[in-house]
Design a protein around this motif. Structure first.
Motif, PDB file in Angstrom:
ATOM      1  N   UNK A 144      84.558 -33.616 -48.356  1.00 51.46           N
ATOM      2  CA  UNK A 144      84.015 -34.867 -48.902  1.00 51.46           C
ATOM      3  C   UNK A 144      83.044 -35.516 -47.927  1.00 51.46           C
ATOM      4  N   UNK A 145      83.428 -35.556 -46.665  1.00 47.33           N
ATOM      5  CA  UNK A 145      82.553 -36.155 -45.661  1.00 47.33           C
ATOM      6  C   UNK A 145      81.291 -35.310 -45.459  1.00 47.33           C
ATOM      7  N   UNK A 146      81.437 -34.005 -45.593  1.00 50.61           N
ATOM      8  CA  UNK A 146      80.267 -33.145 -45.454  1.00 50.61           C
ATOM      9  C   UNK A 146      79.269 -33.382 -46.581  1.00 50.61           C
ATOM     10  N   UNK A 147      79.781 -33.538 -47.815  1.00 48.33           N
ATOM     11  CA  UNK A 147      78.897 -33.813 -48.947  1.00 48.33           C
ATOM     12  C   UNK A 147      78.209 -35.159 -48.793  1.00 48.33           C
ATOM     13  N   UNK A 148      78.954 -36.151 -48.305  1.00 51.54           N
ATOM     14  CA  UNK A 148      78.352 -37.467 -48.085  1.00 51.54           C
ATOM     15  C   UNK A 148      77.285 -37.406 -46.990  1.00 51.54           C
ATOM     16  N   UNK A 149      77.587 -36.641 -45.960  1.00 51.77           N
ATOM     17  CA  UNK A 149      76.606 -36.501 -44.876  1.00 51.77           C
ATOM     18  C   UNK A 149      75.379 -35.753 -45.358  1.00 51.77           C
ATOM     19  N   UNK A 150      75.567 -34.774 -46.221  1.00 52.24           N
ATOM     20  CA  UNK A 150      74.435 -34.039 -46.772  1.00 52.24           C
ATOM     21  C   UNK A 150      73.544 -34.952 -47.610  1.00 52.24           C
ATOM     22  N   UNK A 151      74.162 -35.848 -48.381  1.00 51.76           N
ATOM     23  CA  UNK A 151      73.372 -36.789 -49.175  1.00 51.76           C
ATOM     24  C   UNK A 151      72.572 -37.724 -48.279  1.00 51.76           C
ATOM     25  N   UNK A 152      73.194 -38.209 -47.209  1.00 52.67           N
ATOM     26  CA  UNK A 152      72.497 -39.106 -46.286  1.00 52.67           C
ATOM     27  C   UNK A 152      71.340 -38.387 -45.595  1.00 52.67           C
ATOM     28  N   UNK A 153      71.598 -37.161 -45.177  1.00 51.35           N
ATOM     29  CA  UNK A 153      70.531 -36.415 -44.519  1.00 51.35           C
ATOM     30  C   UNK A 153      69.406 -36.073 -45.497  1.00 51.35           C
ATOM     31  N   UNK A 154      69.753 -35.845 -46.768  1.00 53.96           N
ATOM     32  CA  UNK A 154      68.733 -35.591 -47.776  1.00 53.96           C
ATOM     33  C   UNK A 154      67.823 -36.790 -47.966  1.00 53.96           C
ATOM     34  N   UNK A 155      68.387 -37.997 -47.892  1.00 53.15           N
ATOM     35  CA  UNK A 155      67.565 -39.207 -47.994  1.00 53.15           C
ATOM     36  C   UNK A 155      66.638 -39.315 -46.787  1.00 53.15           C
ATOM     37  N   UNK A 156      67.186 -39.054 -45.594  1.00 51.44           N
ATOM     38  CA  UNK A 156      66.361 -39.135 -44.387  1.00 51.44           C
ATOM     39  C   UNK A 156      65.287 -38.057 -44.372  1.00 51.44           C
ATOM     40  N   UNK A 157      65.619 -36.861 -44.883  1.00 51.68           N
ATOM     41  CA  UNK A 157      64.643 -35.770 -44.890  1.00 51.68           C
ATOM     42  C   UNK A 157      63.673 -35.870 -46.055  1.00 51.68           C
ATOM     43  N   UNK A 158      63.951 -36.767 -47.014  1.00 50.79           N
ATOM     44  CA  UNK A 158      63.045 -36.945 -48.144  1.00 50.79           C
ATOM     45  C   UNK A 158      63.212 -35.919 -49.235  1.00 50.79           C
ATOM     46  N   UNK A 159      64.315 -35.190 -49.255  1.00 54.23           N
ATOM     47  CA  UNK A 159      64.509 -34.157 -50.274  1.00 54.23           C
ATOM     48  C   UNK A 159      65.202 -34.682 -51.515  1.00 54.23           C
ATOM     49  N   UNK A 160      65.758 -35.892 -51.458  1.00 53.39           N
ATOM     50  CA  UNK A 160      66.399 -36.502 -52.617  1.00 53.39           C
ATOM     51  C   UNK A 160      65.865 -37.924 -52.766  1.00 53.39           C
ATOM     52  N   UNK A 161      65.877 -38.430 -54.000  1.00 51.33           N
ATOM     53  CA  UNK A 161      65.433 -39.792 -54.259  1.00 51.33           C
ATOM     54  C   UNK A 161      66.496 -40.779 -53.803  1.00 51.33           C
ATOM     55  N   UNK A 162      66.068 -42.026 -53.620  1.00 56.89           N
ATOM     56  CA  UNK A 162      66.999 -43.052 -53.173  1.00 56.89           C
ATOM     57  C   UNK A 162      66.631 -44.374 -53.834  1.00 56.89           C
ATOM     58  N   UNK A 163      67.611 -45.227 -53.951  1.00 56.94           N
ATOM     59  CA  UNK A 163      67.376 -46.572 -54.469  1.00 56.94           C
ATOM     60  C   UNK A 163      68.344 -47.529 -53.800  1.00 56.94           C
ATOM     61  N   UNK A 164      67.944 -48.791 -53.759  1.00 57.96           N
ATOM     62  CA  UNK A 164      68.771 -49.799 -53.130  1.00 57.96           C
ATOM     63  C   UNK A 164      67.952 -51.033 -52.819  1.00 57.96           C
ATOM     64  N   UNK A 165      68.551 -52.033 -52.207  1.00 59.71           N
ATOM     65  CA  UNK A 165      67.817 -53.252 -51.868  1.00 59.71           C
ATOM     66  C   UNK A 165      66.788 -52.975 -50.777  1.00 59.71           C
TER      67      UNK A 165
END
Length: 288
Positions: A144-165
């Motif tokens: 679970x933590x690995x998947x969460x870390x992968x999502x965070x790294x994807x946002x930093x690397x620009x490979x996934x979209x992101x939204x938020x304030x």
């Protein structure tokens, strides 16, 4: 016989007397030479010199060796570096001394916010460690933590979209005076304020992003963008906006170039420009 006759007779006997052979062996007498007069001692040229004049004569003209010249050059370089450092610190101090009280309070608040973000990150990492140690199914928790870390790294690397304030910063530059280094300063300031995802005119900004001047415009990672420059930034708006408006910061620098800058806070910012995932050519996971 008279005295005159006796004298003449003695003279003739003296002439007839043979010369002694020892007389011939003796050298001729050398006339005595008068001793040379002793030179008169003149005045000592250094007798009338004072200590200061002797010191000046000893120092000038200078006699510099190669080792002394190298040491002098090194000392000059060290002194020049110290002078530049002191001047730089003086400029920073003078800028803060000239700031208004509310600006100083805002700078302190920003520093406190950065400290708080670091503390929160430390707390989150400690929490993850505790969950791994106390979880009954450590393998599932690790996944679970690995998947969460992968999502965070994807946002930093620009490979996934992101939204938020976050905020939207628009830079209108009709005269074309804004250069790439000014926009790069804005990106760096936003990152320091806690920006998690940045997009400029449809180009995703990542760790390896570079900006360059392209005529009267700017290129981001080789993609030419034109004004107005629109920054979409996801992060805490209360931290991002003050970071841009500090005295001598991004907004003031751009306004000095006669550009118009507007910053708007928003509860939802969408950063949907993506970067393809880059496969490393040489790096491999150490667990393989």
């Amino acid at each position: 016989m008279s005295e005159n006759e006796n004298d003449s007779e003695n003279g003739r006997e003296h002439e007839k007397r043979p010369e002694s052979p020892l007389r011939k062996e003796l050298p001729d007498e050398v006339p005595a030479v008068a001793p040379a007069p002793e030179p008169v001692a003149g005045p000592d040229p250094e007798a009338g010199l004072t200590g200061r004049r002797r010191l000046v004569q000893g120092l000038w003209p200078p006699r510099v060796s190669r080792a002394q010249l190298i040491v002098a050059v090194l000392l000059f370089g060290l002194g020049f570096g110290l002078a530049v450092q002191v001047a730089s610190n003086s400029d920073s101090d003078s800028a803060l001394r000239g700031a208004r009280q509310e600006d100083l309070v805002r700078i302190l608040d920003e520093l406190d916010d950065r400290t708080q973000r670091l503390e929160d990150e430390k707390t989150g990492l400690e929490k993850q460690r505790q969950e791994l140690q106390s979880s009954s199914d450590q393998a599932a928790e690790a996944r679970r933590q690995t998947a969460e870390k992968e999502r965070q790294l994807g946002i930093l690397a620009g490979t996934v979209a992101a939204q938020g304030p976050g905020i939207t910063m628009t830079v209108d530059d009709p005269k074309g005076t804004v250069q790439a280094d000014m926009l790069l300063d804005a990106i760096q300031e936003l990152r320091a304020a806690g920006a998690e995802a940045i997009q400029v005119n449809g180009v995703r900004v990542i760790a390896g992003t570079y900006l360059a001047d392209s005529g009267k415009s700017v290129s981001v990672d080789g993609n030419k963008i034109t004004q107005p420059f629109v920054f979409k930034v996801i992060g805490k708006p209360q931290d991002l906006e003050p970071a841009l408006n500090i005295p001598g910061g991004v907004v003031q620098t751009l306004e000095k170039e006669q550009a118009t800058v507007s910053v708007e806070r928003s509860a939802k910012i969408v950063v949907d420009a993506l970067r393809p995932a880059k496969q490393p050519d040489y790096a491999r996971s150490s667990s393989q």
